[in-house]
Design a protein around this motif. Sequence first.
Motif, PDB file in Angstrom:
ATOM      1  N   ASP A 191       1.005  -1.226   0.046  1.00  0.00           N
ATOM      2  CA  ASP A 191       0.001  -0.119   0.019  1.00  0.00           C
ATOM      3  C   ASP A 191       0.834   1.239   0.037  1.00  0.00           C
ATOM      4  OD1 ASP A 191      -1.701   2.076   0.486  1.00  0.00           O
ATOM      5  OD2 ASP A 191      -2.617   1.088   2.297  1.00  0.00           O
ATOM      6  N   GLN A 192       0.975   1.839  -0.958  1.00  0.00           N
ATOM      7  CA  GLN A 192       1.808   3.213  -1.243  1.00  0.00           C
ATOM      8  C   GLN A 192       1.372   4.199  -0.132  1.00  0.00           C
ATOM      9  OE1 GLN A 192       2.240   4.398  -5.323  1.00  0.00           O
ATOM     10  NE2 GLN A 192       2.246   2.218  -6.139  1.00  0.00           N
ATOM     11  N   ASP A 193       0.327   4.211   0.238  1.00  0.00           N
ATOM     12  CA  ASP A 193      -0.124   5.474   1.059  1.00  0.00           C
ATOM     13  C   ASP A 193      -0.083   4.999   2.611  1.00  0.00           C
ATOM     14  OD1 ASP A 193      -1.254   6.927  -0.954  1.00  0.00           O
ATOM     15  OD2 ASP A 193      -3.091   5.693  -0.979  1.00  0.00           O
ATOM     16  N   GLU A 194       0.445   3.655   2.672  1.00  0.00           N
ATOM     17  CA  GLU A 194       0.681   3.299   4.410  1.00  0.00           C
ATOM     18  C   GLU A 194       2.107   4.010   4.747  1.00  0.00           C
ATOM     19  OE1 GLU A 194       1.030   2.408   7.674  1.00  0.00           O
ATOM     20  OE2 GLU A 194      -0.495   1.108   6.799  1.00  0.00           O
ATOM     21  N   PRO A 195       1.807   4.899   5.850  1.00  0.00           N
ATOM     22  CA  PRO A 195       2.788   5.785   6.315  1.00  0.00           C
ATOM     23  C   PRO A 195       3.848   4.765   7.054  1.00  0.00           C
ATOM     24  CG  PRO A 195       0.849   6.118   7.648  1.00  0.00           C
ATOM     25  CD  PRO A 195       0.562   5.355   6.621  1.00  0.00           C
ATOM     26  N   ASP A 196       3.517   3.782   7.830  1.00  0.00           N
ATOM     27  CA  ASP A 196       4.453   2.763   8.570  1.00  0.00           C
ATOM     28  C   ASP A 196       5.460   2.054   7.699  1.00  0.00           C
ATOM     29  OD1 ASP A 196       5.571   1.501  10.546  1.00  0.00           O
ATOM     30  OD2 ASP A 196       3.815   0.296  11.142  1.00  0.00           O
ATOM     31  N   VAL A 197       6.336   2.782   7.346  1.00  0.00           N
ATOM     32  CA  VAL A 197       7.269   2.035   6.336  1.00  0.00           C
ATOM     33  C   VAL A 197       8.110   0.846   6.861  1.00  0.00           C
ATOM     34  CG1 VAL A 197       9.230   2.433   4.776  1.00  0.00           C
ATOM     35  CG2 VAL A 197       7.562   4.277   5.089  1.00  0.00           C
ATOM     36  N   ARG A 198       8.542   0.975   8.128  1.00  0.00           N
ATOM     37  CA  ARG A 198       9.262   0.154   9.030  1.00  0.00           C
ATOM     38  C   ARG A 198       8.278  -1.200   9.029  1.00  0.00           C
ATOM     39  NH1 ARG A 198      13.517   1.491  11.963  1.00  0.00           N
ATOM     40  NH2 ARG A 198      14.268   4.016  11.906  1.00  0.00           N
ATOM     41  N   GLY A 199       6.997  -0.878   9.442  1.00  0.00           N
ATOM     42  CA  GLY A 199       6.030  -2.033   9.420  1.00  0.00           C
ATOM     43  C   GLY A 199       5.837  -2.847   8.125  1.00  0.00           C
ATOM     44  N   VAL A 200       5.770  -2.121   7.154  1.00  0.00           N
ATOM     45  CA  VAL A 200       5.548  -2.537   5.869  1.00  0.00           C
ATOM     46  C   VAL A 200       6.764  -3.379   5.420  1.00  0.00           C
ATOM     47  CG1 VAL A 200       5.479  -2.138   3.071  1.00  0.00           C
ATOM     48  CG2 VAL A 200       3.868  -0.875   4.868  1.00  0.00           C
ATOM     49  N   LEU A 201       8.003  -2.858   5.551  1.00  0.00           N
ATOM     50  CA  LEU A 201       8.990  -3.493   5.363  1.00  0.00           C
ATOM     51  C   LEU A 201       9.454  -4.767   6.103  1.00  0.00           C
ATOM     52  CD1 LEU A 201      11.675  -0.645   4.545  1.00  0.00           C
ATOM     53  CD2 LEU A 201      10.243  -2.046   2.962  1.00  0.00           C
ATOM     54  N   THR A 202       9.101  -4.786   7.353  1.00  0.00           N
ATOM     55  CA  THR A 202       9.322  -5.744   8.309  1.00  0.00           C
ATOM     56  C   THR A 202       8.182  -7.014   7.912  1.00  0.00           C
ATOM     57  OG1 THR A 202       9.757  -4.359  10.173  1.00  0.00           O
ATOM     58  CG2 THR A 202       9.027  -6.646  10.532  1.00  0.00           C
ATOM     59  N   ARG A 203       6.871  -6.804   7.370  1.00  0.00           N
ATOM     60  CA  ARG A 203       6.203  -7.593   6.951  1.00  0.00           C
ATOM     61  C   ARG A 203       6.558  -8.413   5.761  1.00  0.00           C
ATOM     62  NH1 ARG A 203       2.640  -3.689   9.445  1.00  0.00           N
ATOM     63  NH2 ARG A 203       2.432  -2.946   7.055  1.00  0.00           N
ATOM     64  N   LEU A 204       7.245  -7.368   4.830  1.00  0.00           N
ATOM     65  CA  LEU A 204       7.524  -7.956   3.645  1.00  0.00           C
ATOM     66  C   LEU A 204       8.482  -8.775   3.798  1.00  0.00           C
ATOM     67  CD1 LEU A 204       7.781  -8.025   0.417  1.00  0.00           C
ATOM     68  CD2 LEU A 204       9.074  -5.961   0.592  1.00  0.00           C
ATOM     69  N   GLY A 205       9.610  -8.337   4.708  1.00  0.00           N
ATOM     70  CA  GLY A 205      10.804  -9.268   4.806  1.00  0.00           C
ATOM     71  C   GLY A 205      10.452 -10.663   5.325  1.00  0.00           C
ATOM     72  N   THR A 206       9.619 -10.796   6.679  1.00  0.00           N
ATOM     73  CA  THR A 206       9.307 -11.935   7.132  1.00  0.00           C
ATOM     74  C   THR A 206       8.511 -12.544   6.228  1.00  0.00           C
ATOM     75  OG1 THR A 206       8.897 -10.578   9.208  1.00  0.00           O
ATOM     76  CG2 THR A 206       8.148 -12.806   8.914  1.00  0.00           C
ATOM     77  N   SER A 207       7.574 -12.197   5.357  1.00  0.00           N
ATOM     78  CA  SER A 207       6.824 -13.144   4.424  1.00  0.00           C
ATOM     79  C   SER A 207       7.752 -13.760   3.221  1.00  0.00           C
ATOM     80  CB  SER A 207       5.541 -12.368   3.956  1.00  0.00           C
ATOM     81  OG  SER A 207       4.794 -11.891   4.639  1.00  0.00           O
ATOM     82  N   PHE A 208       8.511 -12.945   2.697  1.00  0.00           N
ATOM     83  CA  PHE A 208       9.434 -13.335   1.683  1.00  0.00           C
ATOM     84  C   PHE A 208      10.526 -14.374   2.123  1.00  0.00           C
ATOM     85  CE2 PHE A 208      13.402 -12.932  -0.747  1.00  0.00           C
ATOM     86  CZ  PHE A 208      13.056 -12.929  -1.926  1.00  0.00           C
ATOM     87  N   ILE A 209      11.060 -14.239   3.299  1.00  0.00           N
ATOM     88  CA  ILE A 209      12.092 -15.177   3.915  1.00  0.00           C
ATOM     89  C   ILE A 209      11.334 -16.540   4.157  1.00  0.00           C
ATOM     90  CG2 ILE A 209      13.700 -15.837   5.524  1.00  0.00           C
ATOM     91  CD1 ILE A 209      14.625 -13.819   3.500  1.00  0.00           C
ATOM     92  N   SER A 210      10.118 -16.248   4.680  1.00  0.00           N
ATOM     93  CA  SER A 210       9.129 -17.436   5.019  1.00  0.00           C
ATOM     94  C   SER A 210       8.939 -18.403   3.939  1.00  0.00           C
ATOM     95  CB  SER A 210       8.109 -17.209   5.695  1.00  0.00           C
ATOM     96  OG  SER A 210       8.351 -16.588   7.228  1.00  0.00           O
ATOM     97  N   MET A 211       8.597 -17.538   2.783  1.00  0.00           N
ATOM     98  CA  MET A 211       8.559 -18.204   1.413  1.00  0.00           C
ATOM     99  C   MET A 211       9.727 -18.891   0.520  1.00  0.00           C
ATOM    100  SD  MET A 211       8.959 -17.864  -2.267  1.00  0.00           S
ATOM    101  CE  MET A 211       8.946 -16.164  -2.419  1.00  0.00           C
TER     102      MET A 211
END
Length: 214
Positions: free
Chosen positions: A85-105
């Motif tokens: 979501d490009q409008d999500e201001p919590d960039v740290r949260g977005v990157l953390t969720r992406l990183g966790t999901s990506f490595i888990s995959m």
Amino acid sequence: MDPLTLASKREDAAQDSSKRRDILNGARHVFRAHGFDGASMGDIAKAASVSKGTLYVYFDSKEALFRALIDVDRRDAAERLFDLDQDEPDVRGVLTRLGTSFISMMIQPDHVSLLRMVIGAAEKFPALGRAFFEAGPCYGVKRLSTYLAAQRAAGRLLIEDTDLAAAQFMGLIQGSLTKGPLFGVNERPSPEDIEVTVASAVRVFFAAYGPKAS
């Protein structure tokens, strides 16, 4: 075009799509069980419950079928993981969720097997390696770069080259977590291992690209 003809064409298209999906599902099962070199078009036809003649109507070679499977699987996975979501201001949260999901995959046995298969086939069929790279890693980096550009525009990040920054982040989150499973030298990382590595990656990323204190 009259309604009956239109309805017939739609039905044919739906059947065609369903048959192609059955073939890809059968191919996925056979490739994972036997690898690229060990899979045969006959085995795939059997797994998909179609004749070899029908199989060749849709795909003229095993390489073409494998490439189509890569395009579908990697693009679908990348779209799910990188739905940012490009409008999500919590960039740290977005990157953390992406990183966790990506490595888990990345460390799932099926994905590790697919990586090994692609690497093994890429020397003989470089187009397969290129297709995998473009449908997966390149596509994901491009989606992340778009998100980072939006955060730069919003003043949340200070980045000159968002493509480079996206690629750097994807490297940071992997750390040493993905190479071990790929080469079969250690056990899959635990959720705690992933959490620690991703958190460190986000800290390093923000140290380089986060807003600077005035």
